[in-house]
Design a protein around this motif. Structure first.
Motif, PDB file in Angstrom:
ATOM      1  N   UNK A  85       0.808  -1.222   0.000  1.00 26.35           N
ATOM      2  CA  UNK A  85       0.000   0.000   0.000  1.00 26.35           C
ATOM      3  C   UNK A  85       0.846   1.279   0.000  1.00 26.35           C
ATOM      4  N   UNK A  86       2.164   1.136  -0.189  1.00 27.04           N
ATOM      5  CA  UNK A  86       3.052   2.302  -0.239  1.00 27.04           C
ATOM      6  C   UNK A  86       3.644   2.422  -1.629  1.00 27.04           C
ATOM      7  N   UNK A  87       3.501   3.616  -2.211  1.00 21.07           N
ATOM      8  CA  UNK A  87       4.019   3.899  -3.547  1.00 21.07           C
ATOM      9  C   UNK A  87       4.960   5.094  -3.430  1.00 21.07           C
ATOM     10  N   UNK A  88       6.165   4.962  -3.961  1.00 21.11           N
ATOM     11  CA  UNK A  88       7.119   6.077  -3.949  1.00 21.11           C
ATOM     12  C   UNK A  88       6.975   6.860  -5.236  1.00 21.11           C
ATOM     13  N   UNK A  89       6.934   8.187  -5.096  1.00 20.18           N
ATOM     14  CA  UNK A  89       6.649   9.076  -6.211  1.00 20.18           C
ATOM     15  C   UNK A  89       7.773  10.097  -6.335  1.00 20.18           C
ATOM     16  N   UNK A  94       1.849  18.130  -9.330  1.00 23.96           N
ATOM     17  CA  UNK A  94       0.727  18.172 -10.286  1.00 23.96           C
ATOM     18  C   UNK A  94       0.593  16.869 -11.052  1.00 23.96           C
ATOM     19  N   UNK A  95       1.718  16.331 -11.543  1.00 23.24           N
ATOM     20  CA  UNK A  95       1.698  15.080 -12.294  1.00 23.24           C
ATOM     21  C   UNK A  95       1.284  13.918 -11.394  1.00 23.24           C
ATOM     22  N   UNK A  96       1.839  13.886 -10.193  1.00 26.04           N
ATOM     23  CA  UNK A  96       1.507  12.813  -9.254  1.00 26.04           C
ATOM     24  C   UNK A  96       0.020  12.837  -8.907  1.00 26.04           C
ATOM     25  N   UNK A  97      -0.513  14.029  -8.678  1.00 21.79           N
ATOM     26  CA  UNK A  97      -1.929  14.148  -8.346  1.00 21.79           C
ATOM     27  C   UNK A  97      -2.802  13.671  -9.510  1.00 21.79           C
ATOM     28  N   UNK A  99      -1.950  11.382 -11.659  1.00 21.57           N
ATOM     29  CA  UNK A  99      -1.826   9.917 -11.656  1.00 21.57           C
ATOM     30  C   UNK A  99      -2.682   9.287 -10.558  1.00 21.57           C
ATOM     31  N   UNK A 100      -2.723   9.925  -9.399  1.00 19.98           N
ATOM     32  CA  UNK A 100      -3.544   9.431  -8.284  1.00 19.98           C
ATOM     33  C   UNK A 100      -5.019   9.500  -8.670  1.00 19.98           C
ATOM     34  N   UNK A 101      -5.413  10.613  -9.258  1.00 23.13           N
ATOM     35  CA  UNK A 101      -6.800  10.796  -9.693  1.00 23.13           C
ATOM     36  C   UNK A 101      -7.173   9.763 -10.754  1.00 23.13           C
ATOM     37  N   UNK A 102      -6.241   9.442 -11.644  1.00 21.27           N
ATOM     38  CA  UNK A 102      -6.485   8.457 -12.709  1.00 21.27           C
ATOM     39  C   UNK A 102      -6.747   7.064 -12.137  1.00 21.27           C
ATOM     40  N   UNK A 103      -6.315   6.826 -10.893  1.00 22.30           N
ATOM     41  CA  UNK A 103      -6.570   5.547 -10.223  1.00 22.30           C
ATOM     42  C   UNK A 103      -7.928   5.530  -9.529  1.00 22.30           C
TER      43      UNK A 103
END
Length: 177
Positions: A85-89, A94-97, A99-103
């Motif tokens: 449950x841990x993902x390193x970014x 902005x890009x990470x957010x 990607x999170x939203x796309x999940x």
């Protein structure tokens, strides 16, 4: 649409940790009878974002403090975890957010620390602020909002005073619905 909430405790003089990252002072208000709305807030979120130093503080606890939620740890270091449950970014916030939203994760808890909070502030990515003010003056440490944070207009949603002296204020970024 993704909503990012900064849910954090700070000293009366605006620090979220001691200079060495210590948060022992937060325990002055620990009581069995009161969780200050934490359980309900935790249930309302889908994922967590935090910086690597905050992640390392979490590792020092007896148990991982964010169970059953996906945690996105922002770092430029090569960290590893056995936890699924841990993902390193290492992307920009902005890009990470995106990607999170796309999940399909929509309600995001911005845990900290100071540098990551400032990165989100720089891009106006914090939608709501739930700030618990602890009745202690630390006199120094890691600032909640460091100098040169951008101006952000907020509107008060509500506030609550607790018998322990903790004051919790819930704000929304102005113009955000």
């Amino acid at each position: 649409m993704t909503k990012v909430t900064l849910y954090i405790a700070a000293s009366l003089d605006g620090y979220i940790a001691r200079s060495d990252g210590g948060i022992d002072w937060l325990s002055i208000l620990d009581t069995e009878a009161e969780d200050y709305g934490y359980a309900a807030f935790y249930e309302s979120i889908d994922a967590i974002v935090l910086g690597s130093k905050t992640y390392e503080i979490g590792l020092s606890f007896d148990q991982w403090p964010y169970p059953e939620k996906k945690s996105f740890v922002f770092t430029q270091r090569h960290l590893k975890s056995e936890r699924q449950d841990i993902v390193f970014v290492s992307d920009t916030v902005k890009q990470a957010l995106a990607n999170i939203e796309a999940q399909g994760l929509q309600n995001i808890w911005l845990v900290g620390g100071g540098a990551l909070i400032n990165s989100f502030l720089q891009h106006s990515l914090i939608d709501e602020y739930i700030i618990s003010t602890i009745p202690i003056i630390l006199g120094g440490g890691i600032r909640l909002f460091p100098p040169f944070s951008p101006e952000e207009k907020l509107e008060l949603i509500n506030s609550k005073q607790y018998s322990t002296g903790l004051l919790q204020a819930h704000y929304r970024r102005k113009g955000k619905v």
